[in-house]
Design an enzyme around this catalytic site. Structure first.
Site, PDB file in Angstrom:
ATOM      1  N   ALA A 155      32.562  51.531  38.359  1.00  0.00           N
ATOM      2  CA  ALA A 155      32.685  51.712  36.912  1.00  0.00           C
ATOM      3  C   ALA A 155      33.283  50.465  36.260  1.00  0.00           C
ATOM      4  CB  ALA A 155      33.495  52.973  36.608  1.00  0.00           C
ATOM      5  N   CYS A 156      34.273  50.639  35.404  1.00  0.00           N
ATOM      6  CA  CYS A 156      34.807  49.511  34.647  1.00  0.00           C
ATOM      7  C   CYS A 156      35.540  48.489  35.505  1.00  0.00           C
ATOM      8  CB  CYS A 156      35.741  50.018  33.547  1.00  0.00           C
ATOM      9  SG  CYS A 156      34.900  50.968  32.264  1.00  0.00           S
ATOM     10  N   SER A 157      35.877  48.840  36.728  1.00  0.00           N
ATOM     11  CA  SER A 157      36.551  47.915  37.638  1.00  0.00           C
ATOM     12  C   SER A 157      35.581  47.147  38.524  1.00  0.00           C
ATOM     13  CB  SER A 157      37.555  48.669  38.518  1.00  0.00           C
ATOM     14  OG  SER A 157      38.553  49.283  37.749  1.00  0.00           O
ATOM     15  N   SER A 158      34.295  47.312  38.304  1.00  0.00           N
ATOM     16  CA  SER A 158      33.301  46.732  39.199  1.00  0.00           C
ATOM     17  C   SER A 158      33.438  45.223  39.350  1.00  0.00           C
ATOM     18  CB  SER A 158      31.895  47.078  38.713  1.00  0.00           C
ATOM     19  OG  SER A 158      31.653  48.472  38.775  1.00  0.00           O
TER      20      SER A 158
END
Length: 374
Positions: A155-158
């Site tokens: 998700a946003c930490s990819s």
């Protein structure tokens, strides 16, 4: 063991912009249509009437003024309320690959390298255009680079998770360099008909070249250390997937098939998680918060970033210490912290320290401690 470094970054920005004013106009027109269509049910108390949005509400809730998107015509049509993208044949480049290639070429130019210098491609983003073949392998093919490629989704930490994977491979000697690309078509998984979130996301693609510091042709950022962590939460989710057609009512217009979040819980639970994560990372690296010259944070919400900046530094960040770009780009998931890094890093001096940190669904949080070498 080798020293991994970031030697180049690139950002692809779509040419279509949606300002808050036109977004509100379209949303409120949709509200009028919905409330008129369901007037009887609303009067009977069977359906809740939808409320208007406003520019003040959006800015207060997020700090966002505009967003870039691949297609605005469908989003701003109150009868559609989602992007309208051309169906491409299997012989054409996918949209994600096309976006990523633009950013990748910019990163290579900045580093003074070519595709032949790339040993691996990691496509790390929150929503992949297809299950297989991997978008990363398509990007590798279009770049005409060698080695291998794979997709990953945290998700946003990819992006930060992708950088850690690349840095670990460079450090071990299994590769000399890797491109981490983050094509984010967030407009396609956002529910533009939901007042609580219709303003959050935008589209973009970023790319980061990680290679051995000894191979750098100019100024670079040494990757001093990385740290990643996850803990399961269902408070940010998208339940779409290939099993959809196998379940009762799976193909109908279901709200949970788009971006969903319990915003209050996310705010309450993620902020201490991120602040603690950064503190532990810095302590393990022997770095004091005051040693940091720059924080490049995930660009989800201005209030969240302001809180994290104060918590990490123990004071209100000085202008420029914690740059925000979400007022212009909105939330671009994994790409946000990389946009901030790409746009606000060249002014750092030799020896300066900075930290990239991203966080989001999972919950997931990743951080990358960097030192400038000019």
């Amino acid at each position: 063991m080798h020293t991994p470094a970031i030697t180049g970054t690139g950002v692809f920005t779509p040419d279509q912009v949606i300002k808050n004013a036109e977004l509100v106009t379209a949303f409120n027109a949709y509200v009028d249509l919905f409330n008129a269509e369901h007037a009887s049910a609303i009067e009977a108390g069977e359906v809740a009437a939808k409320e208007y949005s406003s520019e003040d509400f959006i800015v207060k809730a997020s700090g966002i003024n505009q967003r870039y998107v691949i297609d605005k015509t469908g989003i701003l049509d109150p009868h559609v309320m989602h992007p309208l993208l051309r169906q491409r044949s299997d012989d054409e480049p996918s949209l994600m690959a096309e976006m990523a290639l633009d950013a990748a070429h910019k990163a290579l130019v900045q580093a003074g390298k070519t595709a032949t210098d790339v040993d691996a491609v990691i496509c790390a983003c929150s929503n992949l255009e297809r299950a297989y073949p991997a978008i990363a392998i398509e990007i590798q093919d279009k770049l005409q680079s060698q080695g291998f490629a794979f997709d990953m989704n945290v998700a946003c930490s990819s992006a930060t998770f992708g950088i850690q994977a690349a840095a670990d491979m460079v450090r071990s000697g299994s590769i000399r360099s890797a491109l981490v690309v983050n094509p984010e078509i967030c407009s396609a998984h956002l529910e533009w008909r939901d007042r609580d979130c219709h303003f959050i996301f935008g589209d973009v693609a970023t790319a980061t070249l990680i290679e051995r510091a000894e191979d750098a042709k100019g100024a670079y950022f040494e990757i001093k250390s990385t740290r990643c962590a996850t803990t399961f939460s269902n408070n940010i989710r998208n339940n779409n997937g290939y099993l959809r057609r196998s379940r009762p009512d799976g193909l109908r217009d279901r709200r949970d098939m788009q971006f969903m979040q319990n915003g209050r819980k996310v705010f309450k639970e993620v902020l201490p998680l991120v602040a603690d994560h950064i503190a532990v990372h810095l302590d393990a690296s022997g770095v004091q918060a005051d040693d940091l010259k720059r924080l490049w944070l995930h660009q989800a919400n201005k209030s969240m970033n302001d809180f994290i900046g104060r918590k990490v530094l123990g004071r209100t960040p000085e202008p420029g210490e914690q740059p925000n770009i979400l007022q212009d780009y909105a939330n671009t998931s994994s790409a946000g912290s990389i946009i901030a890094f790409s746009k606000y890093s060249n002014d750092l001096k030799d020896g300066d320290l900075g930290l990239i940190c991203s966080f989001g669904a999972g919950y997931s949080v990743g951080s990358v401690l960097l030192q400038r070498h000019a």
